[in-house]
Design a protein around this motif. Sequence first.
Motif, PDB file in Angstrom:
ATOM      1  N   GLY A  74      19.427 -14.844   1.258  1.00  0.00           N
ATOM      2  CA  GLY A  74      18.090 -15.159   1.750  1.00  0.00           C
ATOM      3  C   GLY A  74      17.009 -14.846   0.730  1.00  0.00           C
ATOM      4  O   GLY A  74      17.228 -14.080  -0.213  1.00  0.00           O
ATOM      5  N   GLU A  75      15.860 -15.461   0.901  1.00  0.00           N
ATOM      6  CA  GLU A  75      14.736 -15.218  -0.011  1.00  0.00           C
ATOM      7  C   GLU A  75      14.134 -13.848   0.256  1.00  0.00           C
ATOM      8  O   GLU A  75      13.881 -13.472   1.405  1.00  0.00           O
ATOM      9  N   ALA A  76      13.904 -13.084  -0.784  1.00  0.00           N
ATOM     10  CA  ALA A  76      13.370 -11.734  -0.658  1.00  0.00           C
ATOM     11  C   ALA A  76      11.854 -11.776  -0.449  1.00  0.00           C
ATOM     12  O   ALA A  76      11.171 -12.708  -0.887  1.00  0.00           O
ATOM     13  N   PRO A  77      11.294 -10.768   0.221  1.00  0.00           N
ATOM     14  CA  PRO A  77       9.830 -10.680   0.341  1.00  0.00           C
ATOM     15  C   PRO A  77       9.207 -10.395  -1.017  1.00  0.00           C
ATOM     16  O   PRO A  77       9.877  -9.918  -1.933  1.00  0.00           O
ATOM     17  N   ARG A  78       7.908 -10.642  -1.126  1.00  0.00           N
ATOM     18  CA  ARG A  78       7.208 -10.483  -2.400  1.00  0.00           C
ATOM     19  C   ARG A  78       5.788  -9.951  -2.175  1.00  0.00           C
ATOM     20  O   ARG A  78       5.162 -10.216  -1.147  1.00  0.00           O
ATOM     21  N   PHE A  79       5.284  -9.228  -3.173  1.00  0.00           N
ATOM     22  CA  PHE A  79       3.874  -8.860  -3.170  1.00  0.00           C
ATOM     23  C   PHE A  79       3.029 -10.106  -3.424  1.00  0.00           C
ATOM     24  O   PHE A  79       3.408 -10.974  -4.227  1.00  0.00           O
ATOM     25  N   ARG A  80       1.881 -10.187  -2.774  1.00  0.00           N
ATOM     26  CA  ARG A  80       0.925 -11.242  -3.096  1.00  0.00           C
ATOM     27  C   ARG A  80       0.326 -10.968  -4.478  1.00  0.00           C
ATOM     28  O   ARG A  80       0.212  -9.818  -4.909  1.00  0.00           O
ATOM     29  N   ASP A  81      -0.082 -12.028  -5.150  1.00  0.00           N
ATOM     30  CA  ASP A  81      -0.630 -11.888  -6.504  1.00  0.00           C
ATOM     31  C   ASP A  81      -1.848 -10.972  -6.538  1.00  0.00           C
ATOM     32  O   ASP A  81      -2.068 -10.263  -7.532  1.00  0.00           O
ATOM     33  N   CYS A  82      -2.640 -10.956  -5.471  1.00  0.00           N
ATOM     34  CA  CYS A  82      -3.866 -10.154  -5.439  1.00  0.00           C
ATOM     35  C   CYS A  82      -3.593  -8.658  -5.578  1.00  0.00           C
ATOM     36  O   CYS A  82      -4.486  -7.891  -5.965  1.00  0.00           O
ATOM     37  N   ALA A  83      -2.358  -8.230  -5.279  1.00  0.00           N
ATOM     38  CA  ALA A  83      -2.040  -6.802  -5.280  1.00  0.00           C
ATOM     39  C   ALA A  83      -1.105  -6.394  -6.410  1.00  0.00           C
ATOM     40  O   ALA A  83      -0.627  -5.264  -6.439  1.00  0.00           O
ATOM     41  N   LYS A  84      -0.865  -7.282  -7.349  1.00  0.00           N
ATOM     42  CA  LYS A  84       0.161  -7.028  -8.358  1.00  0.00           C
ATOM     43  C   LYS A  84      -0.293  -6.162  -9.534  1.00  0.00           C
ATOM     44  O   LYS A  84       0.481  -5.360 -10.053  1.00  0.00           O
ATOM     45  N   ASP A  85      -1.531  -6.340  -9.996  1.00  0.00           N
ATOM     46  CA  ASP A  85      -1.883  -5.712 -11.275  1.00  0.00           C
ATOM     47  C   ASP A  85      -2.691  -4.422 -11.158  1.00  0.00           C
ATOM     48  O   ASP A  85      -3.036  -3.810 -12.179  1.00  0.00           O
ATOM     49  N   GLY A  86      -3.019  -3.980  -9.953  1.00  0.00           N
ATOM     50  CA  GLY A  86      -3.706  -2.703  -9.781  1.00  0.00           C
ATOM     51  C   GLY A  86      -5.106  -2.658 -10.351  1.00  0.00           C
ATOM     52  O   GLY A  86      -5.552  -1.607 -10.833  1.00  0.00           O
ATOM     53  N   ARG A  87      -5.817  -3.783 -10.272  1.00  0.00           N
ATOM     54  CA  ARG A  87      -7.170  -3.834 -10.824  1.00  0.00           C
ATOM     55  C   ARG A  87      -8.142  -4.564  -9.899  1.00  0.00           C
ATOM     56  O   ARG A  87      -7.741  -5.453  -9.146  1.00  0.00           O
ATOM     57  N   ILE A  88      -9.409  -4.168  -9.982  1.00  0.00           N
ATOM     58  CA  ILE A  88     -10.486  -4.843  -9.276  1.00  0.00           C
ATOM     59  C   ILE A  88     -11.642  -5.026 -10.255  1.00  0.00           C
ATOM     60  O   ILE A  88     -11.632  -4.470 -11.358  1.00  0.00           O
ATOM     61  N   GLU A  89     -12.649  -5.769  -9.839  1.00  0.00           N
ATOM     62  CA  GLU A  89     -13.774  -6.047 -10.721  1.00  0.00           C
ATOM     63  C   GLU A  89     -14.826  -4.937 -10.714  1.00  0.00           C
ATOM     64  O   GLU A  89     -15.541  -4.740 -11.696  1.00  0.00           O
ATOM     65  N   GLU A  90     -14.945  -4.198  -9.624  1.00  0.00           N
ATOM     66  CA  GLU A  90     -16.036  -3.244  -9.457  1.00  0.00           C
ATOM     67  C   GLU A  90     -15.837  -1.978 -10.285  1.00  0.00           C
ATOM     68  O   GLU A  90     -14.717  -1.489 -10.442  1.00  0.00           O
ATOM     69  N   LYS A  91     -16.946  -1.438 -10.756  1.00  0.00           N
ATOM     70  CA  LYS A  91     -16.935  -0.193 -11.514  1.00  0.00           C
ATOM     71  C   LYS A  91     -17.218   0.986 -10.580  1.00  0.00           C
ATOM     72  O   LYS A  91     -17.552   0.825  -9.415  1.00  0.00           O
ATOM     73  N   GLY A  92     -17.116   2.193 -11.147  1.00  0.00           N
ATOM     74  CA  GLY A  92     -17.301   3.387 -10.336  1.00  0.00           C
ATOM     75  C   GLY A  92     -16.070   3.662  -9.491  1.00  0.00           C
ATOM     76  O   GLY A  92     -14.997   3.097  -9.717  1.00  0.00           O
ATOM     77  N   TRP A  93     -16.237   4.546  -8.516  1.00  0.00           N
ATOM     78  CA  TRP A  93     -15.151   4.865  -7.596  1.00  0.00           C
ATOM     79  C   TRP A  93     -15.197   3.931  -6.401  1.00  0.00           C
ATOM     80  O   TRP A  93     -16.254   3.746  -5.794  1.00  0.00           O
ATOM     81  N   VAL A  94     -14.060   3.347  -6.064  1.00  0.00           N
ATOM     82  CA  VAL A  94     -13.974   2.439  -4.915  1.00  0.00           C
ATOM     83  C   VAL A  94     -12.740   2.830  -4.107  1.00  0.00           C
ATOM     84  O   VAL A  94     -11.636   2.939  -4.652  1.00  0.00           O
ATOM     85  N   LEU A  95     -12.934   3.039  -2.815  1.00  0.00           N
ATOM     86  CA  LEU A  95     -11.819   3.417  -1.941  1.00  0.00           C
ATOM     87  C   LEU A  95     -11.666   2.409  -0.809  1.00  0.00           C
ATOM     88  O   LEU A  95     -12.590   2.187  -0.030  1.00  0.00           O
ATOM     89  N   TYR A  96     -10.488   1.806  -0.740  1.00  0.00           N
ATOM     90  CA  TYR A  96     -10.108   0.946   0.381  1.00  0.00           C
ATOM     91  C   TYR A  96      -9.270   1.774   1.359  1.00  0.00           C
ATOM     92  O   TYR A  96      -8.390   2.533   0.928  1.00  0.00           O
ATOM     93  N   TYR A  97      -9.518   1.597   2.662  1.00  0.00           N
ATOM     94  CA  TYR A  97      -8.699   2.326   3.631  1.00  0.00           C
ATOM     95  C   TYR A  97      -8.685   1.614   4.980  1.00  0.00           C
ATOM     96  O   TYR A  97      -9.504   0.731   5.245  1.00  0.00           O
TER      97      TYR A  97
END
Length: 250
Positions: free
Chosen positions: A155-178
């Motif tokens: 069977g086909e394995a699950p995968r991470f979406r591209d948006c979460a692959k490289d561990g980077r965002i555009e914003e500077k400073g400290w940013v916390l998602y929760y």
Amino acid sequence: MEFKTLTLDNLEQEHICCAISDKKGENCVSSKKAWLKDRIEEGLVFNKLDVRGKVFIEYLPLEYAWVPITGDGYMYIDCLWVSGKYKGQGYGDQLLEQCIEDSRKKGMKGLCALSSKKKMPFLSDPKYLKYKGFQVADKAEPYFELLYLPFEEGGEAPRFRDCAKDGRIEEKGWVLYYTNQCPHTEKYAPLIAQQADAAGVPFKLIKIQDRQQAQNAPAPFTTYSMFHDGVFVTNEILSEKKFEKLLTDF
């Protein structure tokens, strides 16, 4: 000892097994229970040992999971946790086997869980899951691994979406998602935001409010993901003391 499954009928009365007691963290516990209520209606299963301890498994169909992961027909394990005096007694094995049996009955193709290259706080133990037959399906920066247990070969394995692959965002400073998937976040995320503000440190707090936001998040662990100057730093839910130490490192 017997296991008990949370339902919409018993959710308010039951202990949800987290490390925050109902009395000391009433708002945190209530936020988690509110989150659970909506997820139970979507197929989430919260199965626990019938004790006031941290012995439980939480899982739901991947299409309803609050993670940037794709995969047809998989059950996603949010959390499998056995701690304290209950460790080493086979309860984790029993919870996982119950999850496997339930998932097979529901026609799922397999299980998947978020883990890491080595054991990390708040992530599934890779050594244990690999011992139980889980394989690496995908990887994401800087240390995340998506583990899966297919019920049939080919069977086909699950995968991470591209948006979460490289561990980077555009914003500077400290940013916390929760999110409120873990009750700890409702306590500590606002606290360290206030701490940063008092110290004059640029800090942005982003609470993920729905599944669509979560499935398009910039890191695999949507429960708690901290970035600094656009780079992922940690998924560990930080106390004020730990955040103060982190600030000194940057």
